[in-house]
Write a protein that holds these residues in place. Structure first.
Motif, short mmCIF file in Angstrom:
data_model
loop_
_atom_site.label_atom_id
_atom_site.label_comp_id
_atom_site.label_asym_id
_atom_site.label_seq_id
_atom_site.Cartn_x
_atom_site.Cartn_y
_atom_site.Cartn_z
N ASN A 13 44.27 27.68 19.78
CA ASN A 13 43.24 28.64 19.38
C ASN A 13 43.81 29.94 18.81
O ASN A 13 43.08 30.89 18.55
N ALA A 14 45.12 29.97 18.61
CA ALA A 14 45.79 31.20 18.19
C ALA A 14 45.48 31.57 16.74
O ALA A 14 45.25 30.71 15.88
N LYS A 15 45.50 32.86 16.49
CA LYS A 15 45.41 33.36 15.12
C LYS A 15 46.71 33.03 14.40
O LYS A 15 47.80 33.23 14.95
N VAL A 16 46.62 32.53 13.19
CA VAL A 16 47.81 32.13 12.42
C VAL A 16 48.03 33.10 11.26
O VAL A 16 47.11 33.38 10.50
N ILE A 17 49.25 33.61 11.15
CA ILE A 17 49.62 34.50 10.06
C ILE A 17 50.85 33.93 9.37
O ILE A 17 51.84 33.58 10.04
N ARG A 18 50.81 33.84 8.08
CA ARG A 18 51.95 33.33 7.31
C ARG A 18 52.93 34.46 7.04
O ARG A 18 52.52 35.57 6.68
N ILE A 19 54.20 34.17 7.22
CA ILE A 19 55.23 35.19 7.03
C ILE A 19 56.29 34.68 6.06
O ILE A 19 56.39 33.47 5.80
N ASP A 20 57.10 35.60 5.55
CA ASP A 20 58.21 35.24 4.68
C ASP A 20 59.39 36.14 4.98
O ASP A 20 59.38 36.89 5.96
N ASP A 21 60.40 36.10 4.13
CA ASP A 21 61.62 36.87 4.38
C ASP A 21 61.43 38.37 4.23
O ASP A 21 62.32 39.15 4.59
N LYS A 22 60.27 38.79 3.73
CA LYS A 22 60.00 40.22 3.59
C LYS A 22 59.17 40.76 4.74
O LYS A 22 58.98 41.98 4.85
N SER A 23 58.66 39.88 5.58
CA SER A 23 57.80 40.30 6.70
C SER A 23 58.60 41.06 7.75
O SER A 23 59.76 40.73 8.02
N LYS A 24 57.95 42.08 8.34
CA LYS A 24 58.60 42.88 9.38
C LYS A 24 57.62 43.13 10.53
O LYS A 24 56.55 43.69 10.32
N ASN A 261 65.09 37.47 10.10
CA ASN A 261 65.94 37.52 11.29
C ASN A 261 65.14 37.92 12.53
O ASN A 261 64.06 38.52 12.43
N ILE A 262 65.70 37.64 13.70
CA ILE A 262 65.10 38.05 14.95
C ILE A 262 66.14 38.79 15.77
O ILE A 262 67.31 38.37 15.83
N LEU A 263 65.73 39.91 16.39
CA LEU A 263 66.65 40.77 17.13
C LEU A 263 66.00 41.20 18.45
O LEU A 263 64.79 41.41 18.51
N LEU A 264 66.82 41.35 19.47
CA LEU A 264 66.40 41.98 20.72
C LEU A 264 66.93 43.41 20.68
O LEU A 264 68.14 43.63 20.52
N ILE A 265 66.02 44.39 20.81
CA ILE A 265 66.42 45.78 20.65
C ILE A 265 66.05 46.61 21.88
O ILE A 265 65.20 46.23 22.68
N GLN A 266 66.72 47.74 21.98
CA GLN A 266 66.46 48.68 23.07
C GLN A 266 66.40 50.10 22.51
O GLN A 266 67.22 50.48 21.66
N TRP A 267 65.42 50.87 22.97
CA TRP A 267 65.33 52.28 22.64
C TRP A 267 65.51 53.09 23.93
O TRP A 267 64.91 52.77 24.95
N GLY A 286 71.51 39.58 18.40
CA GLY A 286 71.12 39.33 17.03
C GLY A 286 71.80 40.32 16.09
O GLY A 286 72.69 41.07 16.51
N PRO A 287 71.40 40.34 14.82
CA PRO A 287 70.33 39.51 14.25
C PRO A 287 70.79 38.08 13.96
O PRO A 287 71.95 37.85 13.62
N GLU A 288 69.85 37.16 14.11
CA GLU A 288 70.07 35.77 13.72
C GLU A 288 68.84 35.28 12.97
O GLU A 288 67.71 35.65 13.31
N PRO A 289 69.04 34.45 11.95
CA PRO A 289 67.88 33.90 11.24
C PRO A 289 66.99 33.11 12.21
O PRO A 289 67.51 32.30 13.00
N PHE A 290 65.67 33.37 12.17
CA PHE A 290 64.82 32.63 13.12
C PHE A 290 64.78 31.14 12.81
O PHE A 290 64.42 30.33 13.64
N GLY A 291 65.21 30.76 11.60
CA GLY A 291 65.32 29.34 11.27
C GLY A 291 66.34 28.63 12.14
O GLY A 291 66.27 27.41 12.33
N ASN A 292 67.31 29.38 12.69
CA ASN A 292 68.32 28.78 13.58
C ASN A 292 67.72 28.29 14.89
O ASN A 292 68.36 27.53 15.62
#
Length: 296
Positions: A13-24, A261-267, A286-292
């Motif tokens: 039932n989730a909302k679906v959003i299409r993303i690409d390499d420019k998405s942030k 890419n996907i990253l785990l960050i801390q502030w 990270g960063p690592e490509p989420f395709g991995n």
């Protein structure tokens, strides 16, 4: 197996959003914004969180709040709005530009009801000006979100993660009652409800084991919060990610998805060479490509 079933239902039932390499996207969860009192654990990190939101707004990110943003088990939302007016002003900027996605968790499960959302989140009444202003008008909270890459059909499933956690899901009214009228008074002393997964290592492992069962069965990457324990999988592990939370002592953690890419960050606030406290962003993994992390 209840967790697997309920996560599957949320996924379907989730909302679906299409993303690409420019998405942030920046994903924070478990802010647990309170009323500004001594047991408001968010207050100590509020300035760090605000600085991070300003950074992501200026960089063009979409903000995903993945559950338990507001501590509605303990406080009325009107009190939370007044205590953290600056935070909601910043979030409103994301919302007005269509860059805010609100996912509800167990501690703000009231957001399932549209009537509650419209009454509390659409507007804000300023008692000083004696005027009503737009807040998050028209916001539509979701239980879950799927980010989908059209070229590869890879999906990233984002949910709070309380689904199937008996006390925090099916029995949430009982858990809310015990927290609101008993355990919240111990927060100031660092004592937590033993039924919570936050300080209960056995419960954390049980919940996370169920997450991994779902990932293994559905072959889909999962990002959630709920346990407050950060997670970024190693190459040989299933793609289970956890944002951590915004109520760690002196730090805020989250997950960034940026430019493929996907990253785990801390502030956190750290002193510079002159002893001046500054907010710094640190990449933990990270960063690592989420395709991995595509395991289909």
């Amino acid at each position: 197996m209840r967790t697997v079933q309920l996560l599957t239902k949320a996924y379907e039932n989730a909302k679906v959003i299409r993303i690409d390499d420019k998405s942030k996207y920046i994903i924070f969860s478990d802010c647990h914004r309170g009323n500004g009192s001594m047991n408001d654990e968010f207050s100590r990190n509020e300035n760090t969180y605000l600085y991070a939101l300003r950074y992501y707004f200026n960089k063009g990110y979409t903000y995903i709040e993945a559950g338990d943003g507001d501590e509605l088990w303990e406080h009325k939302f009107g009190h939370i709005k007044k205590a953290h007016a600056g935070v909601f002003s910043r979030i409103r900027k994301f919302h007005e530009e269509g860059r805010f996605i609100l996912i509800y968790g167990n501690h703000n499960i009231f957001l399932r009801k549209e009537k509650y959302v419209r009454k509390n989140y659409d507007t804000f009444y300023d008692h000083y000006d004696e005027a009503e202003y737009s807040l998050l008008k028209g916001v539509k909270p979701e239980e879950a979100l799927v980010l989908k890459v059209p070229e590869t059909e890879q999906e990233i499933f984002i949910v709070h993660g309380h689904q199937g956690d008996l006390l925090n899901d099916q029995l949430w009214p009982f858990a809310m009652f015990s927290l609101k009228y008993f355990w919240r008074f111990f927060h100031s002393f660092g004592i937590r409800n033993p039924a919570s997964p936050v300080k209960n290592v056995h419960k954390q492992h049980k919940i996370e084991k169920n997450y991994k069962k779902w990932i293994d069965e559905k072959k889909t990457m999962l990002i959630c919060g709920h346990t407050h324990r950060v997670k970024y999988p190693k190459p040989e592990e299933l793609p289970y990610f956890n944002t951590g939370c915004c109520v760690y002592p002196r730090r805020v953690t989250g997950i960034e998805i940026a430019e493929g890419n996907i990253l785990l960050i801390q502030w956190r606030m750290v002193p510079d060479e002159e002893g001046i406290m500054r907010v710094k962003r640190k990449v933990l993994r990270g960063p690592e490509p989420f395709g991995n992390f595509d395991i289909r």
